[in-house]
Motif scaffolding. Structure first.
Motif, mmCIF file in Angstrom:
data_model
loop_
_atom_site.group_PDB
_atom_site.id
_atom_site.type_symbol
_atom_site.label_atom_id
_atom_site.label_comp_id
_atom_site.label_asym_id
_atom_site.label_seq_id
_atom_site.Cartn_x
_atom_site.Cartn_y
_atom_site.Cartn_z
ATOM 1 N N ILE A 196 0.910 -1.076 0.056
ATOM 2 C CA ILE A 196 0.057 -0.025 -0.095
ATOM 3 C C ILE A 196 0.886 1.463 0.183
ATOM 4 C CG2 ILE A 196 -1.796 1.456 1.329
ATOM 5 C CD1 ILE A 196 -2.742 -1.393 2.524
ATOM 6 N N LEU A 197 2.049 1.111 0.644
ATOM 7 C CA LEU A 197 2.961 2.428 0.956
ATOM 8 C C LEU A 197 3.923 2.502 -0.308
ATOM 9 C CD1 LEU A 197 3.853 1.890 4.787
ATOM 10 C CD2 LEU A 197 2.121 3.691 3.802
ATOM 11 N N ILE A 198 4.418 1.421 -0.794
ATOM 12 C CA ILE A 198 5.252 1.412 -1.816
ATOM 13 C C ILE A 198 5.033 2.513 -3.068
ATOM 14 C CG2 ILE A 198 4.865 -0.567 -3.241
ATOM 15 C CD1 ILE A 198 8.281 0.188 -2.223
ATOM 16 N N ASP A 199 5.808 3.069 -3.611
ATOM 17 C CA ASP A 199 5.556 3.765 -4.654
ATOM 18 C C ASP A 199 5.949 2.957 -5.882
ATOM 19 O OD1 ASP A 199 4.990 6.191 -6.196
ATOM 20 O OD2 ASP A 199 7.159 6.454 -6.337
ATOM 21 N N ASP A 200 7.135 2.545 -5.924
ATOM 22 C CA ASP A 200 7.779 1.999 -7.129
ATOM 23 C C ASP A 200 7.853 0.189 -6.758
ATOM 24 O OD1 ASP A 200 9.180 0.734 -9.308
ATOM 25 O OD2 ASP A 200 11.090 1.658 -8.697
ATOM 26 N N GLU A 201 6.931 -0.359 -7.429
ATOM 27 C CA GLU A 201 6.687 -1.959 -7.097
ATOM 28 C C GLU A 201 7.842 -2.823 -7.476
ATOM 29 O OE1 GLU A 201 3.138 -3.502 -9.011
ATOM 30 O OE2 GLU A 201 1.735 -1.911 -8.290
ATOM 31 N N GLU A 202 8.875 -2.036 -8.230
ATOM 32 C CA GLU A 202 9.977 -2.839 -8.746
ATOM 33 C C GLU A 202 11.244 -2.628 -7.383
ATOM 34 O OE1 GLU A 202 10.548 -4.780 -11.310
ATOM 35 O OE2 GLU A 202 8.406 -4.088 -11.823
ATOM 36 N N SER A 203 10.787 -1.788 -6.400
ATOM 37 C CA SER A 203 11.840 -1.402 -5.452
ATOM 38 C C SER A 203 12.063 -2.673 -4.609
ATOM 39 C CB SER A 203 11.425 -0.220 -4.512
ATOM 40 O OG SER A 203 12.094 0.084 -3.388
ATOM 41 N N ASP A 204 13.231 -2.721 -3.976
ATOM 42 C CA ASP A 204 13.542 -3.967 -3.104
ATOM 43 C C ASP A 204 13.723 -3.422 -1.665
ATOM 44 O OD1 ASP A 204 16.049 -2.573 -3.613
ATOM 45 O OD2 ASP A 204 17.162 -4.702 -3.986
ATOM 46 N N ILE A 205 13.585 -1.912 -1.607
ATOM 47 C CA ILE A 205 13.674 -1.262 -0.265
ATOM 48 C C ILE A 205 12.783 -2.052 0.648
ATOM 49 C CG2 ILE A 205 13.644 0.642 1.244
ATOM 50 C CD1 ILE A 205 16.323 0.530 -0.304
ATOM 51 N N LEU A 206 13.029 -2.505 1.960
ATOM 52 C CA LEU A 206 12.159 -2.938 3.025
ATOM 53 C C LEU A 206 11.313 -1.941 3.528
ATOM 54 C CD1 LEU A 206 11.319 -5.697 4.515
ATOM 55 C CD2 LEU A 206 12.931 -5.000 6.344
ATOM 56 N N PHE A 207 11.820 -0.745 3.968
ATOM 57 C CA PHE A 207 11.042 -0.012 4.788
ATOM 58 C C PHE A 207 10.866 1.459 3.917
ATOM 59 C CE2 PHE A 207 12.445 -2.548 8.417
ATOM 60 C CZ PHE A 207 10.983 -3.000 8.729
ATOM 61 N N VAL A 208 9.800 1.921 3.709
ATOM 62 C CA VAL A 208 9.398 3.020 2.967
ATOM 63 C C VAL A 208 8.499 4.081 3.738
ATOM 64 C CG1 VAL A 208 9.711 1.880 0.617
ATOM 65 C CG2 VAL A 208 7.287 2.065 1.876
ATOM 66 N N ASN A 209 8.647 5.455 3.304
ATOM 67 C CA ASN A 209 7.917 6.284 4.206
ATOM 68 C C ASN A 209 6.374 6.451 3.493
ATOM 69 O OD1 ASN A 209 8.164 7.794 1.714
ATOM 70 N ND2 ASN A 209 9.881 9.089 2.485
ATOM 71 N N CYS A 210 5.819 7.357 3.968
ATOM 72 C CA CYS A 210 4.317 7.321 3.511
ATOM 73 C C CYS A 210 4.146 7.944 2.100
ATOM 74 C CB CYS A 210 3.605 8.324 4.508
ATOM 75 S SG CYS A 210 3.431 7.630 6.126
ATOM 76 N N SER A 211 5.308 8.451 1.563
ATOM 77 C CA SER A 211 5.228 8.804 0.038
ATOM 78 C C SER A 211 5.761 7.823 -0.674
ATOM 79 C CB SER A 211 6.352 10.007 -0.156
ATOM 80 O OG SER A 211 5.941 11.057 0.938
ATOM 81 N N GLY A 212 6.181 6.380 -0.302
ATOM 82 C CA GLY A 212 6.488 5.368 -0.958
ATOM 83 C C GLY A 212 8.067 5.361 -1.566
ATOM 84 N N GLN A 213 8.797 6.091 -0.781
ATOM 85 C CA GLN A 213 10.060 6.287 -1.035
ATOM 86 C C GLN A 213 11.093 5.694 0.381
ATOM 87 O OE1 GLN A 213 11.374 7.261 -3.792
ATOM 88 N NE2 GLN A 213 9.167 7.575 -4.519
ATOM 89 N N PRO A 214 12.292 5.443 0.145
ATOM 90 C CA PRO A 214 13.017 4.744 1.139
ATOM 91 C C PRO A 214 13.052 5.630 2.380
ATOM 92 C CG PRO A 214 14.419 4.811 -0.658
ATOM 93 C CD PRO A 214 13.085 5.415 -1.209
#
Length: 294
Positions: A196-214
């Motif tokens: 729900i939070l992730i901005d880029d579905e291809e991203s492998d970062i575990l935790f993202v902020n509310c904008s979907g960024q690392p």
């Protein structure tokens, strides 16, 4: 001197693979030194003397900087001059004789177990943000990793089946286990909230902020301050407080120092021994209060 400082930072980045925060710290310290020397009319590294550098240290002391800050500045200058001398930019390492001030070692601030429990219970797990926050806090306390390591974790660094994370720093990798509480919080986050939070579905970062960024260090810093206040904890809690608490609680409950050292990623066990000293002090306090002839 700006050219040589930039060459040094490039060397640290490319050859030593230091963290971004350490890189920024070195550059900040050396930029301040350069500004001071410019004010003294010294602009070429080959013309800088030990007296110039020692005068700068005295200048820092006069401006009431803490011994720890002055020691860090001296370490930056020494590393810089070692680079210059080794690369034959200068014919003499004039920083070699600089002496760092003595730093009084203070026991790290740790939280009591009831405080940790209160803090970890604060996130509202009825929201995606709260589920993420719960997972981050639980994992931080479960593993004792640094906040920079927490926000750098990738999906592939987490082994949910075996219950461990692979943590990478500039020098090495280490495997750190986590328990059922952290596993449960992570599962809840991975199975719904992250998508729900992730901005880029291809991203492998575990935790993202509310904008979907690392997630950033500053973002997590504000997060933990918010929950500490909400939990009614009056002490100044930082992400590193949870790291200290993780180590102190392990030692207090019988963990051997070598294992704690490996989990924390300390290169020298003497750094880890402070938690053993804290445990001995705690035992003495318990004895004095509880023994009939204490």
């Amino acid at each position: 001197m700006e050219y040589e400082v930039n060459a040094f930072i490039t060397y640290l980045h490319n050859e030593k693979k230091i963290s971004e925060n350490t890189e920024v710290s070195y550059k900040r310290d050396l930029t301040k030194l350069s500004a001071y020397l410019d004010g003294q009319g010294v602009t070429e590294v080959g013309k800088i003397t030990f007296t110039n550098l020692n005068s700068y240290v005295l200048y820092l002391e006069k401006n009431k900087l803490s011994p720890a800050t002055i020691s860090r500045n001296i370490a930056s200058i020494k590393a810089f001059y070692h680079f210059l001398y080794k690369g034959r930019w200068v014919t003499e390492d004039v920083a070699e004789g600089l002496k760092a001030p003595k730093i009084e070692k203070k026991a790290p601030e740790i939280m009591s177990m009831p405080e940790v429990v209160r803090l970890l219970e604060q996130p509202d797990t009825g929201s995606s943000k709260g589920i993420r926050d719960k997972a981050m806090l639980e994992l931080l306390y479960a593993t004792g990793i640094r906040v920079s390591e927490l926000i750098s974790l990738k999906l592939q660094d987490v082994n949910m089946q075996m219950g461990f994370i692979l943590c990478r720093d500039a020098a090495k990798e280490r495997v750190i286990p986590f328990g059922n509480k952290a596993r449960s919080a992570l599962l809840q986050y991975l199975e719904g909230s992250r998508s729900i939070l992730i901005d880029d579905e291809e991203s492998d970062i575990l935790f993202v902020n509310c904008s979907g960024q690392p997630m950033s260090r500053q973002g997590f810093w504000k997060l933990i301050k918010h929950y500490a206040k909400k939990a009614g904890i009056t002490a100044d809690i930082t992400p590193h407080t949870l790291r200290h608490s993780f180590a102190a609680h392990l030692v207090e409950n019988g963990a051997d120092l070598k294992s704690v050292q490996e989990m924390l990623g300390h290169s020298d066990i003497s750094t880890t021994q402070i938690y053993a000293s804290m445990n001995h002090n705690h035992i003495r306090e318990v004895y004095a209060k509880a023994h009939p002839r204490g």
